[in-house]
Design a protein around this motif. Structure first.
Motif, PDB file in Angstrom:
ATOM      1  N   LEU A  91     -20.487 -23.938 -16.430  1.00  0.00           N
ATOM      2  CA  LEU A  91     -21.575 -23.400 -15.609  1.00  0.00           C
ATOM      3  C   LEU A  91     -21.323 -21.944 -15.230  1.00  0.00           C
ATOM      4  O   LEU A  91     -22.246 -21.129 -15.216  1.00  0.00           O
ATOM      5  N   GLY A  92     -20.067 -21.629 -14.926  1.00  0.00           N
ATOM      6  CA  GLY A  92     -19.731 -20.247 -14.580  1.00  0.00           C
ATOM      7  C   GLY A  92     -19.950 -19.292 -15.737  1.00  0.00           C
ATOM      8  O   GLY A  92     -20.477 -18.185 -15.553  1.00  0.00           O
ATOM      9  N   SER A  93     -19.568 -19.710 -16.939  1.00  0.00           N
ATOM     10  CA  SER A  93     -19.773 -18.840 -18.097  1.00  0.00           C
ATOM     11  C   SER A  93     -21.253 -18.694 -18.430  1.00  0.00           C
ATOM     12  O   SER A  93     -21.717 -17.615 -18.794  1.00  0.00           O
ATOM     13  N   ALA A  94     -22.032 -19.771 -18.300  1.00  0.00           N
ATOM     14  CA  ALA A  94     -23.473 -19.683 -18.546  1.00  0.00           C
ATOM     15  C   ALA A  94     -24.135 -18.772 -17.515  1.00  0.00           C
ATOM     16  O   ALA A  94     -25.011 -17.964 -17.860  1.00  0.00           O
ATOM     17  N   LEU A  95     -23.728 -18.879 -16.265  1.00  0.00           N
ATOM     18  CA  LEU A  95     -24.267 -18.023 -15.217  1.00  0.00           C
ATOM     19  C   LEU A  95     -23.952 -16.558 -15.506  1.00  0.00           C
ATOM     20  O   LEU A  95     -24.818 -15.688 -15.370  1.00  0.00           O
ATOM     21  N   LEU A  96     -22.731 -16.294 -15.927  1.00  0.00           N
ATOM     22  CA  LEU A  96     -22.328 -14.920 -16.248  1.00  0.00           C
ATOM     23  C   LEU A  96     -23.130 -14.367 -17.423  1.00  0.00           C
ATOM     24  O   LEU A  96     -23.654 -13.257 -17.360  1.00  0.00           O
ATOM     25  N   VAL A  97     -23.257 -15.141 -18.478  1.00  0.00           N
ATOM     26  CA  VAL A  97     -23.929 -14.674 -19.693  1.00  0.00           C
ATOM     27  C   VAL A  97     -25.416 -14.426 -19.465  1.00  0.00           C
ATOM     28  O   VAL A  97     -25.973 -13.461 -19.982  1.00  0.00           O
ATOM     29  N   TYR A  98     -26.069 -15.284 -18.679  1.00  0.00           N
ATOM     30  CA  TYR A  98     -27.508 -15.138 -18.491  1.00  0.00           C
ATOM     31  C   TYR A  98     -27.883 -14.235 -17.319  1.00  0.00           C
ATOM     32  O   TYR A  98     -28.871 -13.506 -17.385  1.00  0.00           O
ATOM     33  N   MET A  99     -27.131 -14.311 -16.235  1.00  0.00           N
ATOM     34  CA  MET A  99     -27.546 -13.602 -15.027  1.00  0.00           C
ATOM     35  C   MET A  99     -27.113 -12.133 -14.989  1.00  0.00           C
ATOM     36  O   MET A  99     -27.808 -11.317 -14.380  1.00  0.00           O
ATOM     37  N   ALA A 100     -25.975 -11.781 -15.597  1.00  0.00           N
ATOM     38  CA  ALA A 100     -25.530 -10.381 -15.547  1.00  0.00           C
ATOM     39  C   ALA A 100     -26.538  -9.449 -16.234  1.00  0.00           C
ATOM     40  O   ALA A 100     -26.932  -8.430 -15.640  1.00  0.00           O
ATOM     41  N   LEU A 149     -29.730 -10.018 -16.742  1.00  0.00           N
ATOM     42  CA  LEU A 149     -30.986 -10.106 -15.993  1.00  0.00           C
ATOM     43  C   LEU A 149     -30.906  -9.305 -14.691  1.00  0.00           C
ATOM     44  O   LEU A 149     -31.837  -8.578 -14.332  1.00  0.00           O
ATOM     45  N   ALA A 150     -29.785  -9.435 -13.993  1.00  0.00           N
ATOM     46  CA  ALA A 150     -29.608  -8.669 -12.756  1.00  0.00           C
ATOM     47  C   ALA A 150     -29.561  -7.171 -13.052  1.00  0.00           C
ATOM     48  O   ALA A 150     -30.178  -6.370 -12.324  1.00  0.00           O
ATOM     49  N   GLY A 151     -28.848  -6.783 -14.109  1.00  0.00           N
ATOM     50  CA  GLY A 151     -28.797  -5.369 -14.493  1.00  0.00           C
ATOM     51  C   GLY A 151     -30.172  -4.829 -14.836  1.00  0.00           C
ATOM     52  O   GLY A 151     -30.528  -3.707 -14.465  1.00  0.00           O
ATOM     53  N   LEU A 152     -30.958  -5.633 -15.534  1.00  0.00           N
ATOM     54  CA  LEU A 152     -32.311  -5.236 -15.907  1.00  0.00           C
ATOM     55  C   LEU A 152     -33.158  -4.942 -14.670  1.00  0.00           C
ATOM     56  O   LEU A 152     -33.771  -3.878 -14.564  1.00  0.00           O
ATOM     57  N   PHE A 153     -33.186  -5.872 -13.713  1.00  0.00           N
ATOM     58  CA  PHE A 153     -34.019  -5.691 -12.524  1.00  0.00           C
ATOM     59  C   PHE A 153     -33.506  -4.570 -11.618  1.00  0.00           C
ATOM     60  O   PHE A 153     -34.299  -3.782 -11.086  1.00  0.00           O
ATOM     61  N   ILE A 154     -32.215  -4.490 -11.444  1.00  0.00           N
ATOM     62  CA  ILE A 154     -31.657  -3.456 -10.552  1.00  0.00           C
ATOM     63  C   ILE A 154     -31.905  -2.062 -11.107  1.00  0.00           C
ATOM     64  O   ILE A 154     -32.378  -1.165 -10.393  1.00  0.00           O
ATOM     65  N   MET A 155     -31.617  -1.869 -12.391  1.00  0.00           N
ATOM     66  CA  MET A 155     -31.788  -0.536 -12.973  1.00  0.00           C
ATOM     67  C   MET A 155     -33.274  -0.163 -13.123  1.00  0.00           C
ATOM     68  O   MET A 155     -33.639   0.996 -12.956  1.00  0.00           O
ATOM     69  N   ALA A 156     -34.112  -1.148 -13.425  1.00  0.00           N
ATOM     70  CA  ALA A 156     -35.551  -0.864 -13.507  1.00  0.00           C
ATOM     71  C   ALA A 156     -36.076  -0.433 -12.143  1.00  0.00           C
ATOM     72  O   ALA A 156     -36.842   0.543 -12.042  1.00  0.00           O
ATOM     73  N   GLY A 157     -35.678  -1.134 -11.089  1.00  0.00           N
ATOM     74  CA  GLY A 157     -36.103  -0.753  -9.737  1.00  0.00           C
ATOM     75  C   GLY A 157     -35.567   0.601  -9.324  1.00  0.00           C
ATOM     76  O   GLY A 157     -36.277   1.409  -8.710  1.00  0.00           O
ATOM     77  N   LEU A 158     -34.319   0.871  -9.653  1.00  0.00           N
ATOM     78  CA  LEU A 158     -33.713   2.153  -9.309  1.00  0.00           C
ATOM     79  C   LEU A 158     -34.401   3.304 -10.036  1.00  0.00           C
ATOM     80  O   LEU A 158     -34.747   4.320  -9.428  1.00  0.00           O
ATOM     81  N   LEU A 199     -31.524   0.018 -20.145  1.00  0.00           N
ATOM     82  CA  LEU A 199     -30.135   0.396 -19.852  1.00  0.00           C
ATOM     83  C   LEU A 199     -29.439  -0.674 -19.007  1.00  0.00           C
ATOM     84  O   LEU A 199     -28.275  -1.004 -19.247  1.00  0.00           O
ATOM     85  N   GLY A 200     -30.129  -1.205 -18.021  1.00  0.00           N
ATOM     86  CA  GLY A 200     -29.539  -2.234 -17.164  1.00  0.00           C
ATOM     87  C   GLY A 200     -29.260  -3.527 -17.903  1.00  0.00           C
ATOM     88  O   GLY A 200     -28.236  -4.167 -17.688  1.00  0.00           O
ATOM     89  N   GLY A 201     -30.171  -3.925 -18.787  1.00  0.00           N
ATOM     90  CA  GLY A 201     -29.955  -5.139 -19.572  1.00  0.00           C
ATOM     91  C   GLY A 201     -28.763  -5.008 -20.502  1.00  0.00           C
ATOM     92  O   GLY A 201     -27.923  -5.903 -20.585  1.00  0.00           O
TER      93      GLY A 201
END
Length: 159
Positions: free
Chosen positions: A75-84, A86-95, A112-114
């Protein structure tokens, strides 16, 4: 613990090379004809995965072993692979949207964030795979292929 059977390819110096068959995500569902996952499984190659697992017990090629991996590591590896990514995409797009106030900048930031999130997950994942609790372990070992012999007797032999 998640369990799966594997076949021994080789064993040397306490390390076993194991072959695990790739299983399709579904085969018995009632909606097989309209299932998107089934179509995607047919597109990709049906390979076997080869992994190295430590084993103090000597193993013979062709022998079956049961592997186990902790649910938390999966579960930890799946969370890392999918969420990192996605989080980079949203954070950098908003920034980028807030800094440059344009949709093109937001799209560039999302890209760039993705990619950055993917690279971050890849680097972090390599470090996490070195942890012992993230490694698969051999739970049980089957008989070697040449150890089982079946003898049948005819009714005349039983008298």
């Amino acid at each position: 613990m998640i369990k799966e059977w594997a076949t021994v390819v080789s064993w040397e110096n306490g390390e076993a090379l194991l072959s695990c068959d790739v299983k399709a995500s579904c085969n018995s569902c009632a909606s097989r004809s309209g299932c998107g996952s089934r179509v995607l499984n047919k597109l990709g190659p049906q390979n076997t995965h080869t992994i190295a697992v430590s084993s103090a017990e000597p193993l013979v090629p062709g022998q079956k072993v049961e592997l186990g991996i902790a649910e938390s590591s999966l579960l930890g590896s799946a969370l890392l692979v999918y969420m990192a990514p996605l989080a980079g995409l949203f954070i950098m797009a908003g920034l980028f949207q807030s800094l440059f106030a344009s949709d093109l900048a937001a799209m560039s930031g999302a890209l760039l964030g993705g990619v950055g999130g993917f690279l971050l997950a890849r680097g972090w994942g390599e470090k996490l795979t070195r942890r012992n609790e993230w490694q698969p372990v051999i739970i049980s070992v089957g008989l070697p292929p040449d150890a089982l012999r079946v003898e049948t007797s005819t009714p005349q032999d039983n008298r």
